[in-house]
Design an enzyme around this catalytic site. Structure first.
Site, mmCIF file in Angstrom:
data_model
loop_
_atom_site.group_PDB
_atom_site.id
_atom_site.type_symbol
_atom_site.label_atom_id
_atom_site.label_comp_id
_atom_site.label_asym_id
_atom_site.label_seq_id
_atom_site.Cartn_x
_atom_site.Cartn_y
_atom_site.Cartn_z
ATOM 1 C CE LYS A 1 -1.227 -100.028 113.858
ATOM 2 N NZ LYS A 1 -2.198 -99.414 113.515
ATOM 3 N NE ARG B 1 -4.635 -93.070 111.101
ATOM 4 C CZ ARG B 1 -4.037 -94.255 111.774
ATOM 5 N NH1 ARG B 1 -2.711 -94.599 111.785
ATOM 6 N NH2 ARG B 1 -4.790 -95.878 112.003
#
Ligand code: PLP
Length: 360
Positions: free
Chosen positions: A38, A132
């Site tokens: 990414k 998260r």
């Protein structure tokens, strides 16, 4: 030849080397790697270098990046790291494996997997303290039970992600907990989990100190492969390259100037009232690069340069009394934020360097 400026120089051979060293290191205790693409915006040549270095999967958080790599002919198992309900149909069409934490989303994936006559594989992410993504451990069993009722969805594993939001370190305790959860799920539902994905580039210290890795047999690595470091202390991993990416910009002004602004001080372009240290007359350099191009705090100049400040289109540097010529180039190493922003910038050209570039 006209130089491309600003540009990011990418040494694919160094990325391949890092991927190979890490595949061998983690492979010693049976851990396979997902190369995380990414930060490179899914650059196909970089993904290919990771694959040549031995990673078994390419993982990305964005479908657009995965589509780009597939269209460029990259052949591997792709993994989607972040799954959104609204994208369920595209997820089914684009990837075979995704990470998931919401039943509603998995139901939608199941629906479209049926529509498109596919089986979609999921890795269920478990919350182990970083806060998260992840299902709380006490809710994992219910989640698995409900998922097993969904058609065209196959649970291939569980995973966790640490040191991203809450800064919680991977350690023997949370890694043991993930192993135990894998064992418990397999026993309760008589299924076998083939991927137990213990984390990311922050797992290096744990791995080095662990006698046994338990059921952990996979890690998802971005920064370690790309920048050669672990991410708990940002220490360099032995024998890895740390400058596979270098950012190069052009000097557009080079002059001796006082280090204190003169006139009445007010707000600068970003609404702050700056303060300065008087260091006398200094050789100052301006480069044609600014906050619209890159995250300036992510640039790592060498010892001959110090970043004094920046605005949208300019970075002001102290060149330690060395007279850099107008039109000359300055080079920076990058941290992860710098890399991410440079690779995403429409103004920064990408150039592959070295003679080992394999075209894809
Ligand atoms: C980005 C990401 C990674 C890779 O993290 P690095 O610190 O670059 O190794 C791994 N897992 C997930 C879920 C991610 O989003």
């Amino acid at each position: 030849m006209k130089a491309l400026l600003p540009r990011i120089e990418i040494a694919l051979s160094q990325i391949r080397h890092n991927a190979r060293m890490l595949s061998e290191l983690y492979g010693q205790k049976g851990i396979s790697l997902m190369g995380v693409s990414k930060a490179t915006l899914g650059d196909p040549a970089i993904a290919e270098a990771m694959i040549q270095g031995g990673v078994k999967f390419i993982a990305d958080s964005r479908l657009e990046n995965i589509e780009k790599m597939k269209n460029a002919g990259i052949l591997t198992q792709f993994v989607l790291l972040r799954t959104a309900l609204s994208q369920a149909e595209s997820v089914i069409k684009t990837v075979d494996i995704s990470l998931n934490t919401e039943l509603e989303t998995v139901k939608e994936l199941s629906h479209y997997a049926n529509v498109h006559h596919k089986t979609h594989q999921i890795i269920i992410m478990v919350e182990l303290g970083d806060l998260r993504e992840g299902i709380l451990p006490c809710e994992l069993s219910q989640f698995v039970k409900k998922t097993l009722d969904l058609s065209n969805i196959k649970i291939i594993g569980i995973g966790c992600n640490l040191a991203c939001y809450g800064g919680i370190k991977p350690d023997n305790q949370n890694m043991h907990q993930l192993s135990e959860l894998a064992n418990a799920i397999e026993k309760e539902f008589h299924i076998s989990l083939k991927v137990i994905s213990g984390g990311n580039s922050a797992n290096y210290e744990w791995y080095e100190s662990a006698q046994k890795v338990g059921r952990i047999n996979n890690l998802r690595l971005g920064e370690s492969i790309l920048l050669g470091c672990e991410t708990v202390n940002r220490k360099v991993i032995p024998d890895l390259h740390t400058s596979a990416f270098q950012l190069i910009a052009e000097v557009i002004e080079s002059k001796e100037k006082p280090s204190l602004p003169f006139g009445e001080i007010s707000q600068n372009a970003f609404g702050n009232v700056p303060t300065f240290l008087d260091r006398g007359i200094r050789q100052r350099v301006i480069i044609a690069l600014g906050r619209q191009d890159v995250l300036v705090s992510g640039l790592r100049p060498n010892n001959d340069l110090e970043i004094l400040g920046s605005s949208s289109d300019h970075i002001v540097l102290d060149s330690k009394n060395y007279d850099l010529k107008v039109g000359s180039e300055v080079k920076f190493k990058l941290d992860y934020g710098g890399l991410l922003s440079a690779m995403t910038s429409p103004f920064i050209k990408k150039q592959f360097i070295g003679n080992s570039h394999t075209a894809v």
